[in-house]
Design a protein around this motif. Sequence first.
Motif, PDB file in Angstrom:
ATOM      1  N   LEU A  16       0.843  -1.187   0.000  1.00 21.35           N
ATOM      2  CA  LEU A  16       0.000   0.000   0.000  1.00 21.35           C
ATOM      3  C   LEU A  16       0.880   1.239   0.000  1.00 21.35           C
ATOM      4  O   LEU A  16       1.847   1.327   0.757  1.00 21.35           O
ATOM      5  CB  LEU A  16      -0.918   0.026   1.228  1.00 21.35           C
ATOM      6  CG  LEU A  16      -2.060  -0.997   1.269  1.00 21.35           C
ATOM      7  CD1 LEU A  16      -1.559  -2.337   1.786  1.00 21.35           C
ATOM      8  CD2 LEU A  16      -3.197  -0.503   2.157  1.00 21.35           C
ATOM      9  N   SER A  17       0.554   2.171  -0.855  1.00 14.27           N
ATOM     10  CA  SER A  17       1.268   3.440  -0.912  1.00 14.27           C
ATOM     11  C   SER A  17       0.263   4.572  -0.962  1.00 14.27           C
ATOM     12  O   SER A  17      -0.928   4.356  -1.253  1.00 14.27           O
ATOM     13  CB  SER A  17       2.202   3.495  -2.129  1.00 14.27           C
ATOM     14  OG  SER A  17       1.470   3.347  -3.330  1.00 14.27           O
ATOM     15  N   VAL A  18       0.718   5.781  -0.682  1.00 13.02           N
ATOM     16  CA  VAL A  18      -0.173   6.937  -0.680  1.00 13.02           C
ATOM     17  C   VAL A  18       0.427   8.019  -1.567  1.00 13.02           C
ATOM     18  O   VAL A  18       1.643   8.211  -1.597  1.00 13.02           O
ATOM     19  CB  VAL A  18      -0.400   7.467   0.757  1.00 13.02           C
ATOM     20  CG1 VAL A  18       0.900   7.929   1.378  1.00 13.02           C
ATOM     21  CG2 VAL A  18      -1.449   8.566   0.774  1.00 13.02           C
ATOM     22  N   VAL A  19      -0.447   8.674  -2.332  1.00 12.08           N
ATOM     23  CA  VAL A  19      -0.028   9.792  -3.180  1.00 12.08           C
ATOM     24  C   VAL A  19      -0.984  10.946  -2.930  1.00 12.08           C
ATOM     25  O   VAL A  19      -2.173  10.741  -2.666  1.00 12.08           O
ATOM     26  CB  VAL A  19      -0.020   9.419  -4.674  1.00 12.08           C
ATOM     27  CG1 VAL A  19       0.984   8.321  -4.949  1.00 12.08           C
ATOM     28  CG2 VAL A  19      -1.408   9.018  -5.154  1.00 12.08           C
ATOM     29  N   ARG A  20      -0.455  12.145  -3.006  1.00 13.65           N
ATOM     30  CA  ARG A  20      -1.287  13.350  -2.857  1.00 13.65           C
ATOM     31  C   ARG A  20      -1.500  13.979  -4.216  1.00 13.65           C
ATOM     32  O   ARG A  20      -0.557  14.249  -4.948  1.00 13.65           O
ATOM     33  CB  ARG A  20      -0.646  14.343  -1.896  1.00 13.65           C
ATOM     34  CG  ARG A  20      -1.407  15.648  -1.778  1.00 13.65           C
ATOM     35  CD  ARG A  20      -1.292  16.237  -0.397  1.00 13.65           C
ATOM     36  NE  ARG A  20      -1.938  15.407   0.612  1.00 13.65           N
ATOM     37  CZ  ARG A  20      -2.006  15.736   1.906  1.00 13.65           C
ATOM     38  NH1 ARG A  20      -1.450  16.857   2.328  1.00 13.65           N
ATOM     39  NH2 ARG A  20      -2.613  14.943   2.765  1.00 13.65           N
ATOM     40  N   VAL A  21      -2.746  14.176  -4.560  1.00 14.90           N
ATOM     41  CA  VAL A  21      -3.134  14.716  -5.850  1.00 14.90           C
ATOM     42  C   VAL A  21      -3.616  16.138  -5.639  1.00 14.90           C
ATOM     43  O   VAL A  21      -4.474  16.391  -4.797  1.00 14.90           O
ATOM     44  CB  VAL A  21      -4.257  13.870  -6.481  1.00 14.90           C
ATOM     45  CG1 VAL A  21      -4.659  14.430  -7.831  1.00 14.90           C
ATOM     46  CG2 VAL A  21      -3.806  12.427  -6.610  1.00 14.90           C
ATOM     47  N   GLY A  22      -3.048  17.086  -6.375  1.00 13.43           N
ATOM     48  CA  GLY A  22      -3.472  18.464  -6.203  1.00 13.43           C
ATOM     49  C   GLY A  22      -2.983  19.343  -7.322  1.00 13.43           C
ATOM     50  O   GLY A  22      -2.364  18.875  -8.283  1.00 13.43           O
ATOM     51  N   ASP A  23      -3.246  20.627  -7.198  1.00 13.96           N
ATOM     52  CA  ASP A  23      -2.866  21.597  -8.205  1.00 13.96           C
ATOM     53  C   ASP A  23      -1.722  22.445  -7.662  1.00 13.96           C
ATOM     54  O   ASP A  23      -1.746  22.869  -6.510  1.00 13.96           O
ATOM     55  CB  ASP A  23      -4.066  22.471  -8.558  1.00 13.96           C
ATOM     56  CG  ASP A  23      -3.738  23.510  -9.604  1.00 13.96           C
ATOM     57  OD1 ASP A  23      -3.246  23.113 -10.663  1.00 13.96           O
ATOM     58  OD2 ASP A  23      -3.950  24.697  -9.339  1.00 13.96           O
TER      59      ASP A  23
END
Length: 372
Positions: free
Chosen positions: A79-86
């Motif tokens: 399991l990994s986590v990514v932050r999606v944003g502008d």
Amino acid sequence: MIELEGVPELIDPVMVAAFEGWNDAGDAASAAVAHLDREWKGEVFAALDAEDYYDFQVNRPTVFLDGGVRKITWPTTRLSVVRVGDTNGKGRTRDLVLVRGIEPSMRWRSFCNEILGFAHELGVEMLVVLGSLLGDTPHTRPVPVSGVTSDADLAARLDLEESRYEGPTGIVGILQEACTHAGVPAVSLWAAVPHYVSQPPNPKASLALLNRLEDLLDVRIPLGELTEDARAWQLGVDQLAAEDSEVAEYVQSLEEARDTADLPEASGEAIAREFERYLRRRDPQSGPGVATEGGLADGRDSSYLRDTTSGRTRPPRPVSKEPREPKSGDETATGPKDTAKGNGTSESPDSPGGTDPADSPGPEDGPESSGS
């Protein structure tokens, strides 16, 4: 016991999962999640204990040298986590929890409970599982992607299909059912891979899954070289098919059937949906839901679900010159001489109205195709 030390509080998290094996024809689904992890530089924060779920005679560990030191990599689910944003703070910020691994060989219920345990601790609001299957679809046409859920309310809200399938299933179906019982909204997205060219990789099917995921979550997914890879893949299959007149004729029959079935889809809604995606990619500043690598935004927006209008299109089975329909795992299936068996089924094991003609999965499927 689940320990999440070092994992920050997540913003509107959505879990996106894919598993190699029976539900991953052409490796399209697992490659799609791997693309997300690579493009957004995901940070692994947990891995399931391989001893609990895998038969190492089926999924063998691998040995590699690291600075002259021999090390072993065990097959597991990470399991990994990514932050999606502008990047300029105008878009939506959201975290994605990526789950990528191999369909377990045993203890499927415990496996799903452990995945759901992470989802609960992280505050995941929805789980999206990607899958790919073998189907009677021509490689020259857009890849059909169907969205399926067991939640009637979710199906109506997101214009998805409510699953009515009965028969053998894989870990995707088991995990989606576990989500239903746990009260976690769950969706599975299925891409159809041409059965006559099932050897991985299939970047065109991976691209189709990411486009549908992009519409579902209303984010912009960086595609990197995937678009060019998909185009090169299609050109390569074109060349293989051109070398065999029977294959070329069969592909033409699939094209005719697909074009006939797709006529109703050439609607204003379908065109508007494609134009909306074009604008989102052309002008990232045009609205919320923009996702760029490593970007952050200040505002929260919990309304991450939006209605989509894309529906499932499954062409009718054309009449083939062959005495019988090719099936998943069938070495006698008509196709280019260089192609290999896939590891999916000829219809989605979890899609409504689907059937599983391949009761005995091919050699590549292995024992993972039966859960406990």
